[in-house]
Scaffold this active site. Structure first.
Site, short mmCIF file in Angstrom:
data_model
loop_
_atom_site.label_atom_id
_atom_site.label_comp_id
_atom_site.label_asym_id
_atom_site.label_seq_id
_atom_site.Cartn_x
_atom_site.Cartn_y
_atom_site.Cartn_z
N TYR A 252 -9.19 8.52 4.78
CA TYR A 252 -9.40 9.35 5.96
C TYR A 252 -10.47 10.37 5.62
CZ TYR A 252 -4.85 7.52 7.48
OH TYR A 252 -3.81 6.70 7.84
N HIS B 102 0.85 -1.19 0.00
CA HIS B 102 0.00 0.00 0.00
C HIS B 102 0.89 1.24 0.00
CE1 HIS B 102 -4.38 -1.01 0.90
NE2 HIS B 102 -3.80 -2.15 0.66
N LYS C 234 1.45 2.84 14.33
CA LYS C 234 2.85 2.69 14.73
C LYS C 234 3.09 1.59 15.76
CE LYS C 234 4.28 6.38 12.41
NZ LYS C 234 5.08 6.24 11.19
N TYR D 210 4.90 9.20 8.16
CA TYR D 210 3.82 8.24 8.03
C TYR D 210 4.35 6.81 7.93
CZ TYR D 210 -0.77 6.61 6.26
OH TYR D 210 -1.97 5.99 6.09
N PRO E 275 -4.05 4.50 17.55
CA PRO E 275 -4.00 3.85 16.24
C PRO E 275 -4.04 4.84 15.07
CG PRO E 275 -6.18 3.63 17.18
CD PRO E 275 -5.33 4.26 18.24
#
Length: 387
Positions: free
Chosen positions: A197, A68, A293, A384, A289
């Site tokens: 998102y 991804h 990480k 990220y 979350p």
């Protein structure tokens, strides 16, 4: 070496040590079936994949992991996508369900001759300031027992015995972000080819693919909402509303097979070493979350500790163990900072007062900058995927 907990941290640490001929045992409170089926996150950072590959622990994810590299933001100002594999350090995520990774790690650990005791609840860690700390346990029949070793690794999470056994001078940093998510696992194919998102006046919604037939969703809800408070129809209707399905296409619906309520909190212990006791993974620091990480930090910390233990036990070199806490805390606080930033990016106050309007305008400005600024995008991509 006694390792508490058979999650990613404990099993990566155990695998590396056993592969190097260092005797260790993993003590796990749950039974094996539960350990191999508890669903958790599945986004593995590039560095995590490298660590697993370097230690011969990546066969399953190399075969079945999905790459991804794109995330999509949907806001009141439209939508935009970031292909983060072409930004920052140009790295990608590998999506591999954590329960599958744990199964792989457990299988490899046993193949290498590792010892694991399921159904064994650790009660206390004693004499951590000595050269032979003791772990007292209860077995499946409730009978007491004890284990002694040169070192103990607390990989047993935020509620585990390792944390409960810390001395009074341990420092805990805690923050409740005041945000709650309804975590959902749906038997439904992904509805978009990216991590989604959605920022909406009714609250955040998130879309994260797990496999070609399973998708994880998140819905922001009021604090105190029971996991079963919403019907499946209401869940899907709310997801479609917040993800603006009328504008960008319907979601692919399916049966909701798992629900959980997640209060977004951050938690860090300092230091991570207390004599012969070391904290690893969620025992060292809990992270929300929002930035995916947790498992990545656990694998990194386990690898750092494994190298340090090897130097100490094989070459009588304690420098790595002495530096373990400071080294890992650098990564933990970096991840905490980005997680905190993501929470602010994705959530805003719901009120109409002046302060709420101010904070929501700041959030909207951050999203605009992320959409238009290449330097901001490069920073986002590095944080990220980095750990």
């Amino acid at each position: 070496m006694v390792i508490l907990g058979a999650g990613p941290a404990g099993l990566v640490l155990g695998n590396i040590l056993v592969d190097r001929g260092i005797d260790c045992v993993v003590l796990e409170r749950a039974e094996r079936t539960h350990v191999q089926t508890r669903a958790r996150a599945g986004f593995l950072a590039a560095n995590t994949v490298r660590i697993l590959q370097r230690h011969g622990l990546a066969e399953g994810l190399n075969r079945h992991g999905q790459i991804h590299s794109t995330c999509e933001f949907r806001t009141e100002d439209g939508r935009f996508r970031l292909d983060y594999s072409g930004l920052g350090q140009r790295e990608r995520h590998t999506v591999y369900p954590q329960q599958d990774l744990v199964t792989d790690l457990l299988t490899r650990f046993l193949e290498r001759g590792g010892q694991i005791r399921f159904g064994t609840e650790a009660v206390a860690v004693r004499d951590a300031d000595s050269e032979r700390p003791e772990v007292t346990v209860r077995d499946t029949d409730g009978r007491p027992d004890r284990w002694r070793a040169r070192y103990v690794a607390g990989c047993d999470g935020r509620h585990g015995v390792a944390r409960r056994s810390l001395p009074p001078d341990a420092v805990r940093h805690h923050r409740d972000h005041g945000v709650t998510w309804l975590g959902l696992l749906a038997e439904a194919p992904p509805s978009l080819d990216a991590v989604g998102y959605a920022v909406h006046e009714r609250g955040f919604a998130g879309h994260m693919a797990r496999t070609s037939e399973v998708t994880r969703y998140y819905l922001q809800c009021e604090r105190g909402t029971p996991a079963d408070a919403w019907s499946e129809e209401r869940i899907w209707d709310e997801l479609e509303l917040r993800m603006r399905a009328r504008e960008y296409g319907p979601l692919r619906r399916g049966r909701i097979v798992q629900r959980s309520v997640v209060d977004l909190e951050s938690d860090v212990l300092e230091p991570l070493r207390h004599g012969a006791l070391f904290l690893v993974g969620d025992a060292a620091g809990l992270i929300s979350p929002s930035a995916a990480k947790g498992a990545n930090l656990a694998v990194l910390e386990a690898a750092v500790l494994a190298d340090a233990l090897t130097d100490d036990l094989r070459a009588a070199d304690p420098q790595g163990l002495d530096a373990y806490s400071a080294r890992c805390l650098t990564h933990i606080w970096r991840a905490q900072e980005f997680s905190h930033w993501m929470i602010g990016l994705l959530h805003g106050p719901s009120g109409a007062d002046g302060e709420s309007l101010f904070h929501n305008s700041l959030r909207r400005s951050r999203l605009t900058s992320l959409r238009t600024s290449r330097s901001h995008q490069d920073w986002f991509a590095e944080q990220y995927v980095g750990v």
